[in-house]
Design a protein around this motif. Structure first.
Motif, PDB file in Angstrom:
ATOM      1  N   LYS A 173      20.483  11.410  -6.965  1.00 12.70           N
ATOM      2  CA  LYS A 173      19.001  10.890  -7.308  1.00 12.70           C
ATOM      3  C   LYS A 173      18.791   9.437  -6.456  1.00 12.70           C
ATOM      4  O   LYS A 173      17.763   9.427  -5.857  1.00 12.70           O
ATOM      5  CB  LYS A 173      18.669  10.313  -8.803  1.00 12.70           C
ATOM      6  N   ARG A 174      19.724   8.659  -6.278  1.00 13.90           N
ATOM      7  CA  ARG A 174      19.463   7.521  -5.599  1.00 13.90           C
ATOM      8  C   ARG A 174      19.446   7.706  -4.139  1.00 13.90           C
ATOM      9  O   ARG A 174      18.767   7.102  -3.234  1.00 13.90           O
ATOM     10  CB  ARG A 174      20.646   6.477  -5.672  1.00 13.90           C
ATOM     11  N   LEU A 175      20.093   8.605  -3.690  1.00  8.85           N
ATOM     12  CA  LEU A 175      20.168   9.086  -2.242  1.00  8.85           C
ATOM     13  C   LEU A 175      18.862   9.765  -1.931  1.00  8.85           C
ATOM     14  O   LEU A 175      18.176   9.385  -0.800  1.00  8.85           O
ATOM     15  CB  LEU A 175      21.041  10.057  -1.857  1.00  8.85           C
ATOM     16  N   THR A 176      18.180  10.452  -2.680  1.00 10.74           N
ATOM     17  CA  THR A 176      16.910  11.110  -2.629  1.00 10.74           C
ATOM     18  C   THR A 176      15.964   9.887  -2.529  1.00 10.74           C
ATOM     19  O   THR A 176      14.963  10.016  -1.490  1.00 10.74           O
ATOM     20  CB  THR A 176      16.367  11.942  -3.879  1.00 10.74           C
ATOM     21  N   MET A 177      15.817   8.944  -3.114  1.00  5.97           N
ATOM     22  CA  MET A 177      14.887   8.019  -3.198  1.00  5.97           C
ATOM     23  C   MET A 177      15.000   7.037  -1.834  1.00  5.97           C
ATOM     24  O   MET A 177      14.240   6.813  -1.357  1.00  5.97           O
ATOM     25  CB  MET A 177      15.130   6.991  -4.338  1.00  5.97           C
ATOM     26  N   LEU A 178      16.446   6.944  -1.531  1.00  2.06           N
ATOM     27  CA  LEU A 178      16.573   6.002  -0.196  1.00  2.06           C
ATOM     28  C   LEU A 178      16.051   6.903   1.152  1.00  2.06           C
ATOM     29  O   LEU A 178      15.446   6.169   1.997  1.00  2.06           O
ATOM     30  CB  LEU A 178      18.158   6.096  -0.024  1.00  2.06           C
ATOM     31  N   SER A 179      16.319   8.154   0.906  1.00  5.23           N
ATOM     32  CA  SER A 179      15.648   8.969   2.168  1.00  5.23           C
ATOM     33  C   SER A 179      14.137   8.883   2.007  1.00  5.23           C
ATOM     34  O   SER A 179      13.502   8.858   3.015  1.00  5.23           O
ATOM     35  CB  SER A 179      16.351  10.282   2.039  1.00  5.23           C
ATOM     36  N   LEU A 180      13.615   8.924   1.021  1.00  9.01           N
ATOM     37  CA  LEU A 180      12.087   8.835   0.855  1.00  9.01           C
ATOM     38  C   LEU A 180      11.596   7.526   1.355  1.00  9.01           C
ATOM     39  O   LEU A 180      10.848   7.391   2.252  1.00  9.01           O
ATOM     40  CB  LEU A 180      11.687   8.920  -0.546  1.00  9.01           C
ATOM     41  N   PHE A 181      12.509   6.229   1.017  1.00 10.37           N
ATOM     42  CA  PHE A 181      12.005   5.252   1.641  1.00 10.37           C
ATOM     43  C   PHE A 181      12.316   5.209   3.286  1.00 10.37           C
ATOM     44  O   PHE A 181      11.455   4.466   3.739  1.00 10.37           O
ATOM     45  CB  PHE A 181      13.077   4.087   0.893  1.00 10.37           C
ATOM     46  N   TRP A 182      13.481   5.770   3.622  1.00 10.66           N
ATOM     47  CA  TRP A 182      13.508   5.657   5.128  1.00 10.66           C
ATOM     48  C   TRP A 182      12.454   6.264   5.845  1.00 10.66           C
ATOM     49  O   TRP A 182      12.049   5.864   6.952  1.00 10.66           O
ATOM     50  CB  TRP A 182      15.181   6.182   5.318  1.00 10.66           C
ATOM     51  N   HIS A 183      12.131   7.534   5.291  1.00 17.33           N
ATOM     52  CA  HIS A 183      11.207   8.346   5.920  1.00 17.33           C
ATOM     53  C   HIS A 183       9.822   7.510   6.223  1.00 17.33           C
ATOM     54  O   HIS A 183       9.103   7.592   6.947  1.00 17.33           O
ATOM     55  CB  HIS A 183      10.818   9.712   5.248  1.00 17.33           C
ATOM     56  N   PHE A 184       9.518   7.011   4.826  1.00 19.45           N
ATOM     57  CA  PHE A 184       8.460   6.015   4.878  1.00 19.45           C
ATOM     58  C   PHE A 184       8.261   5.252   5.753  1.00 19.45           C
ATOM     59  O   PHE A 184       7.131   4.888   6.582  1.00 19.45           O
ATOM     60  CB  PHE A 184       8.168   5.633   3.365  1.00 19.45           C
ATOM     61  N   LEU A 185       9.471   4.410   5.962  1.00 26.86           N
ATOM     62  CA  LEU A 185       9.493   3.364   7.018  1.00 26.86           C
ATOM     63  C   LEU A 185       9.253   3.875   8.201  1.00 26.86           C
ATOM     64  O   LEU A 185       8.565   3.167   9.203  1.00 26.86           O
ATOM     65  CB  LEU A 185      10.781   2.538   6.884  1.00 26.86           C
ATOM     66  N   ASP A 186       9.912   5.041   8.674  1.00 20.87           N
ATOM     67  CA  ASP A 186       9.524   5.849   9.858  1.00 20.87           C
ATOM     68  C   ASP A 186       7.966   6.020   9.973  1.00 20.87           C
ATOM     69  O   ASP A 186       7.360   5.859  11.315  1.00 20.87           O
ATOM     70  CB  ASP A 186      10.135   6.878   9.989  1.00 20.87           C
ATOM     71  N   ILE A 187       7.265   6.412   9.022  1.00 14.89           N
ATOM     72  CA  ILE A 187       5.822   6.703   9.139  1.00 14.89           C
ATOM     73  C   ILE A 187       5.104   5.524   9.530  1.00 14.89           C
ATOM     74  O   ILE A 187       4.205   5.490  10.264  1.00 14.89           O
ATOM     75  CB  ILE A 187       5.497   7.562   7.845  1.00 14.89           C
ATOM     76  N   VAL A 188       5.460   4.244   8.753  1.00 14.34           N
ATOM     77  CA  VAL A 188       4.666   3.158   8.754  1.00 14.34           C
ATOM     78  C   VAL A 188       5.044   2.645  10.417  1.00 14.34           C
ATOM     79  O   VAL A 188       3.853   2.287  11.104  1.00 14.34           O
ATOM     80  CB  VAL A 188       5.308   2.200   8.113  1.00 14.34           C
ATOM     81  N   TRP A 189       6.316   3.066  10.970  1.00 11.68           N
ATOM     82  CA  TRP A 189       6.289   2.560  12.269  1.00 11.68           C
ATOM     83  C   TRP A 189       5.504   3.218  13.352  1.00 11.68           C
ATOM     84  O   TRP A 189       5.255   2.953  14.295  1.00 11.68           O
ATOM     85  CB  TRP A 189       7.926   2.592  12.547  1.00 11.68           C
ATOM     86  N   ILE A 190       5.406   4.641  13.165  1.00 11.29           N
ATOM     87  CA  ILE A 190       4.518   5.512  13.951  1.00 11.29           C
ATOM     88  C   ILE A 190       3.002   4.560  14.195  1.00 11.29           C
ATOM     89  O   ILE A 190       2.580   4.475  15.472  1.00 11.29           O
ATOM     90  CB  ILE A 190       4.248   6.629  13.408  1.00 11.29           C
ATOM     91  N   PHE A 191       2.575   4.112  13.062  1.00  6.42           N
ATOM     92  CA  PHE A 191       1.284   3.674  13.076  1.00  6.42           C
ATOM     93  C   PHE A 191       1.461   2.147  13.749  1.00  6.42           C
ATOM     94  O   PHE A 191       0.559   1.633  14.715  1.00  6.42           O
ATOM     95  CB  PHE A 191       0.554   3.486  11.727  1.00  6.42           C
ATOM     96  N   ILE A 192       2.389   1.484  13.712  1.00  3.66           N
ATOM     97  CA  ILE A 192       2.742   0.098  14.334  1.00  3.66           C
ATOM     98  C   ILE A 192       2.894   0.390  15.962  1.00  3.66           C
ATOM     99  O   ILE A 192       2.305  -0.362  16.693  1.00  3.66           O
ATOM    100  CB  ILE A 192       3.947  -0.497  13.896  1.00  3.66           C
ATOM    101  N   PHE A 193       3.559   1.606  16.195  1.00  2.51           N
ATOM    102  CA  PHE A 193       3.806   1.897  17.598  1.00  2.51           C
ATOM    103  C   PHE A 193       2.553   2.223  18.191  1.00  2.51           C
ATOM    104  O   PHE A 193       2.160   1.709  19.281  1.00  2.51           O
ATOM    105  CB  PHE A 193       4.629   2.970  17.719  1.00  2.51           C
ATOM    106  N   THR A 194       1.490   3.045  17.678  1.00  7.46           N
ATOM    107  CA  THR A 194       0.356   3.356  18.053  1.00  7.46           C
ATOM    108  C   THR A 194      -0.880   2.438  18.060  1.00  7.46           C
ATOM    109  O   THR A 194      -1.456   1.952  19.173  1.00  7.46           O
ATOM    110  CB  THR A 194      -0.325   4.527  17.116  1.00  7.46           C
TER     111      THR A 194
END
Lengths: 203, 127
Positions: A173-194
């Motif tokens: 359960k905790r790993l699932t939430m961690l992976s969601l968090f990490w994917h989310f941060l990557d998506i935010v970074w796409i927009f910072i990059f752009t």
């Protein structure tokens, strides 16, 4: 008798899965509110991006190839955390630890590059005090960096937990939430990059 | 069978790889298009076209990651994750769009006389 005992066990299993899926939905709601925090910071940046107060703008300050390296590191780490969660569902403890460690290293490298960029900017006198544009820049990118730091600490805790306690339902359960968090941060970074770096280089 | 369904609803190695390759391609495309744009001294494509193109590439990558990394499309009903996401997107558009609209209007309606009067008041210790 045996059959009813089994179905009771299955019932408990189902109940736990139900509870876990509610926890994960709650975490998703948190991520969405976090997204609104980033939206306000993006709006602030968009309003202030021209207010350089006679100082340098984005095109002079940032090196695109440096930022591309940061982006590729974070993108790869988003992929490796995805592999870790897939292997966790198959119960492969050692492989999960390996991919989590690799994700941690990639994330730490990203954070190191980001901090060295901040340090270089501050050294050259272009810190957050320089202009409205730079205040908005440091707040937006710095907030993302703080999230990455929190994610790295969480990941270190999970690596320790998985290696000591294995892949029980709580770990999963905790790993699932961690992976969601990490994917989310990557998506935010796409927009910072752009928006911050690529738009900054064009305008 | 149910176990297999659960597996696919969370994605496989192939969906993650596809998402990773798509994201890589979109990131590199955006990067090299900007490099090319700068090498032509902002002549081709024009600045406004570039912004539209970069925004579309970012949107495409957002979609790719939502589908292949976060599996938003494979959720079973009643799709609470997607509902919360849609509500967030609405609030996001209001915050970002509204801020930009208001600040642009403010800029547009502020005359230079108003601005210099404001600066003079500030200097003489007004406020």
């Amino acid at each position: 008798m045996n059959e009813t005992a089994l179905s009771e066990k299955q019932l408990r299993q189902l109940e736990r899965e139900e509870a876990d899926s509610k926890t994960i939905l709650g975490f998703w709601v948190y991520l969405m509110t976090d997204c609104l925090l980033f939206a306000s910071l993006f709006a602030t940046f968009a309003v202030l991006h021209n207010n350089t107060f006679g100082g340098p703008g984005a095109a002079e300050l940032f090196s695109l190839s440096f930022v591309l390296a940061e982006t590729l590191l974070l993108l790869t780490s988003s992929f490796t955390v995805g592999l870790a969660i897939l292997l966790a569902r198959q119960g492969r403890q050692r492989a999960v630890i390996f991919w989590l460690c690799l994700t941690f290293v990639l994330g730490a490298a990203f954070l190191g590059l980001e901090l060295s960029e901040f340090h270089k900017l501050a050294q050259e006198g272009n810190s957050w005090r320089r202009s409205g544009f730079l205040s908005a820049f440091f707040t937006l990118v710095g907030t993302h960096g703080l999230h990455i730091t929190a994610g790295l600490i969480w990941m270190a805790v999970m690596i320790k937990r998985v290696s000591v306690r294995g892949l029980g339902s709580v770990s999963l359960k905790r790993l699932t939430m961690l992976s969601l968090f990490w994917h989310f941060l990557d998506i935010v970074w796409i927009f910072i990059f752009t928006i911050v770096y690529l738009f900054g280089a064009v305008l | 069978m149910t176990d297999k369904n659960r597996e696919t609803s969370k994605g496989t190695v192939w969906t993650y790889s596809l998402g990773f390759i798509l994201s890589l391609a979109l990131t590199l495309t955006a990067y090299f298009v900007v490099k090319y744009h700068i090498s032509t001294h902002h002549a081709f494509p024009r600045d406004r076209v570039m912004l539209g193109l970069l925004a579309s590439l970012a949107a495409a990558q957002l979609l790719a990651q939502l589908i292949f990394f976060l599996h938003l499309n494979r959720e079973s009903r009643p799709r609470w994750n997607l509902t919360v996401f849609a509500f967030m997107a609405m609030v996001l558009i209001i915050i970002v769009g509204g801020s930009l609209w208001i600040m642009h209007n403010l800029n547009y309606h502020t005359t230079s006389e108003q601005m210099s009067k404001y600066l003079k008041d500030q200097e003489s210790g007004g406020l």
